[in-house]
Motif scaffolding. Structure first.
Motif, PDB file in Angstrom:
ATOM      1  N   MET A 272       0.838  -1.212   0.000  1.00 45.98           N
ATOM      2  CA  MET A 272       0.000   0.000   0.000  1.00 45.98           C
ATOM      3  C   MET A 272       0.870   1.258   0.000  1.00 45.98           C
ATOM      4  SD  MET A 272      -3.314  -0.708   2.350  1.00 45.98           S
ATOM      5  CE  MET A 272      -2.600  -1.610   3.698  1.00 45.98           C
ATOM      6  N   GLY A 273       1.978   1.196   0.702  1.00 48.55           N
ATOM      7  CA  GLY A 273       2.884   2.338   0.751  1.00 48.55           C
ATOM      8  C   GLY A 273       3.529   2.639  -0.590  1.00 48.55           C
ATOM      9  N   ILE A 274       3.674   1.620  -1.425  1.00 49.87           N
ATOM     10  CA  ILE A 274       4.219   1.847  -2.771  1.00 49.87           C
ATOM     11  C   ILE A 274       3.318   2.797  -3.546  1.00 49.87           C
ATOM     12  CG2 ILE A 274       4.616   0.747  -5.012  1.00 49.87           C
ATOM     13  CD1 ILE A 274       5.733  -1.674  -3.478  1.00 49.87           C
TER      14      ILE A 274
ATOM     15  N   SER B 246       9.110   8.587   0.145  1.00 48.64           N
ATOM     16  CA  SER B 246       8.322   7.847  -0.839  1.00 48.64           C
ATOM     17  C   SER B 246       9.023   6.573  -1.277  1.00 48.64           C
ATOM     18  CB  SER B 246       8.053   8.717  -2.065  1.00 48.64           C
ATOM     19  OG  SER B 246       7.238   9.799  -1.729  1.00 48.64           O
ATOM     20  N   PHE B 247      10.335   6.593  -1.323  1.00 54.17           N
ATOM     21  CA  PHE B 247      11.089   5.411  -1.710  1.00 54.17           C
ATOM     22  C   PHE B 247      11.425   4.528  -0.514  1.00 54.17           C
ATOM     23  CE2 PHE B 247      15.260   3.374  -2.323  1.00 54.17           C
ATOM     24  CZ  PHE B 247      14.915   2.484  -3.325  1.00 54.17           C
ATOM     25  N   THR B 248      11.852   5.147   0.584  1.00 54.16           N
ATOM     26  CA  THR B 248      12.396   4.403   1.714  1.00 54.16           C
ATOM     27  C   THR B 248      11.324   3.732   2.571  1.00 54.16           C
ATOM     28  OG1 THR B 248      14.185   6.012   1.754  1.00 54.16           O
ATOM     29  CG2 THR B 248      14.002   4.560   3.642  1.00 54.16           C
ATOM     30  N   ALA B 249      10.198   4.391   2.803  1.00 54.88           N
ATOM     31  CA  ALA B 249       9.185   3.842   3.707  1.00 54.88           C
ATOM     32  C   ALA B 249       8.607   2.513   3.214  1.00 54.88           C
ATOM     33  CB  ALA B 249       8.086   4.867   3.942  1.00 54.88           C
ATOM     34  N   PRO B 250       8.172   2.395   1.954  1.00 53.61           N
ATOM     35  CA  PRO B 250       7.678   1.079   1.520  1.00 53.61           C
ATOM     36  C   PRO B 250       8.773   0.014   1.532  1.00 53.61           C
ATOM     37  CG  PRO B 250       6.981   2.761  -0.024  1.00 53.61           C
ATOM     38  CD  PRO B 250       7.942   3.405   0.930  1.00 53.61           C
ATOM     39  N   LEU B 251       9.985   0.428   1.232  1.00 51.19           N
ATOM     40  CA  LEU B 251      11.105  -0.509   1.259  1.00 51.19           C
ATOM     41  C   LEU B 251      11.330  -1.039   2.675  1.00 51.19           C
ATOM     42  CD1 LEU B 251      13.317  -1.550  -0.711  1.00 51.19           C
ATOM     43  CD2 LEU B 251      14.753   0.264   0.171  1.00 51.19           C
TER      44      LEU B 251
ATOM     45  N   GLY C 197       6.647   5.617  10.681  1.00 49.53           N
ATOM     46  CA  GLY C 197       6.976   6.990  11.041  1.00 49.53           C
ATOM     47  C   GLY C 197       7.299   7.849   9.829  1.00 49.53           C
ATOM     48  N   LEU C 198       8.022   7.280   8.874  1.00 52.52           N
ATOM     49  CA  LEU C 198       8.340   8.039   7.657  1.00 52.52           C
ATOM     50  C   LEU C 198       7.085   8.406   6.882  1.00 52.52           C
ATOM     51  CD1 LEU C 198      11.550   6.293   6.242  1.00 52.52           C
ATOM     52  CD2 LEU C 198      11.320   8.659   6.978  1.00 52.52           C
ATOM     53  N   VAL C 199       6.161   7.463   6.747  1.00 56.44           N
ATOM     54  CA  VAL C 199       4.910   7.764   6.034  1.00 56.44           C
ATOM     55  C   VAL C 199       4.144   8.853   6.782  1.00 56.44           C
ATOM     56  CG1 VAL C 199       2.685   6.830   5.291  1.00 56.44           C
ATOM     57  CG2 VAL C 199       4.738   5.482   4.971  1.00 56.44           C
ATOM     58  N   TYR C 200       4.096   8.751   8.108  1.00 55.16           N
ATOM     59  CA  TYR C 200       3.358   9.743   8.885  1.00 55.16           C
ATOM     60  C   TYR C 200       3.975  11.134   8.760  1.00 55.16           C
ATOM     61  CZ  TYR C 200       1.301  12.216  12.795  1.00 55.16           C
ATOM     62  OH  TYR C 200       0.672  13.152  13.561  1.00 55.16           O
ATOM     63  N   PHE C 201       5.286  11.238   8.912  1.00 59.64           N
ATOM     64  CA  PHE C 201       5.922  12.552   8.867  1.00 59.64           C
ATOM     65  C   PHE C 201       5.987  13.127   7.459  1.00 59.64           C
ATOM     66  CE2 PHE C 201       7.750  11.119  12.975  1.00 59.64           C
ATOM     67  CZ  PHE C 201       7.151  12.094  13.751  1.00 59.64           C
TER      68      PHE C 201
ATOM     69  N   THR D 224      -3.176   7.309   3.846  1.00 54.38           N
ATOM     70  CA  THR D 224      -2.046   6.782   4.615  1.00 54.38           C
ATOM     71  C   THR D 224      -2.441   6.049   5.887  1.00 54.38           C
ATOM     72  OG1 THR D 224      -1.787   8.852   5.838  1.00 54.38           O
ATOM     73  CG2 THR D 224      -0.545   8.626   3.786  1.00 54.38           C
ATOM     74  N   MET D 225      -3.713   6.040   6.239  1.00 54.10           N
ATOM     75  CA  MET D 225      -4.082   5.450   7.524  1.00 54.10           C
ATOM     76  C   MET D 225      -3.820   3.955   7.577  1.00 54.10           C
ATOM     77  SD  MET D 225      -8.174   5.738   7.597  1.00 54.10           S
ATOM     78  CE  MET D 225      -9.186   5.165   6.264  1.00 54.10           C
ATOM     79  N   PHE D 226      -4.041   3.236   6.491  1.00 52.67           N
ATOM     80  CA  PHE D 226      -3.799   1.805   6.535  1.00 52.67           C
ATOM     81  C   PHE D 226      -2.315   1.445   6.455  1.00 52.67           C
ATOM     82  CE2 PHE D 226      -8.329   1.752   5.366  1.00 52.67           C
ATOM     83  CZ  PHE D 226      -8.786   1.029   6.450  1.00 52.67           C
TER      84      PHE D 226
END
Length: 121
Positions: free
Chosen positions: A15-17, A52-57, A82-86, A94-96
């Motif tokens: 989902m983060g991707i 955008s790159f690091t959080a899903p990874l 935390g990266l997605v939130y910040f 982004t909630m899921f």
């Protein structure tokens, strides 16, 4: 608990991707077409692209590590959440990913002897 952390991390990463592709693409669009920046501009575009790159990874890697290295996987999942939130805040997109990665990280960190014969180390 480790299996739940594994699946939650992988789902959060997938989902983060999609969230990351939108964030990275929007920064690129506003760089190339300045008129698009009128619709909305990120405060720190470099951090948005990094997250955008690091959080899903981190979420996918943390989920993959959750069975064998639960502590490391849990830390990676919590950092990814935390990266997605910040980077993007807490909203409908982004909630899921935040929730799944955060819960998976907590489950992986909490996993110990009841779930497997060995603790974290």
């Amino acid at each position: 608990m480790r299996s739940a952390a594994q699946f939650l991390g992988i789902i959060a990463g997938i989902m983060g991707i999609f969230v990351g592709m939108f964030g990275f693409g929007w920064v690129e669009l506003t760089n190339e077409v300045p008129e698009a920046a009128e619709l909305g501009l990120f405060q720190n575009p470099g951090f948005i692209q990094f997250a955008s790159f690091t959080a899903p990874l981190l979420c996918i890697a943390g989920g993959a590590m959750a069975k064998s290295r639960a502590l490391w996987g849990g830390i990676a999942l919590v950092i990814g959440a935390g990266l997605v939130y910040f980077a993007f805040g807490f909203n409908v997109a982004t909630m899921f990913p935040i929730g799944f990665a955060g819960l998976g990280g907590i489950l992986a960190i909490a996993a110990g002897k009841p779930d497997e014969e060995k603790a974290h180390f």
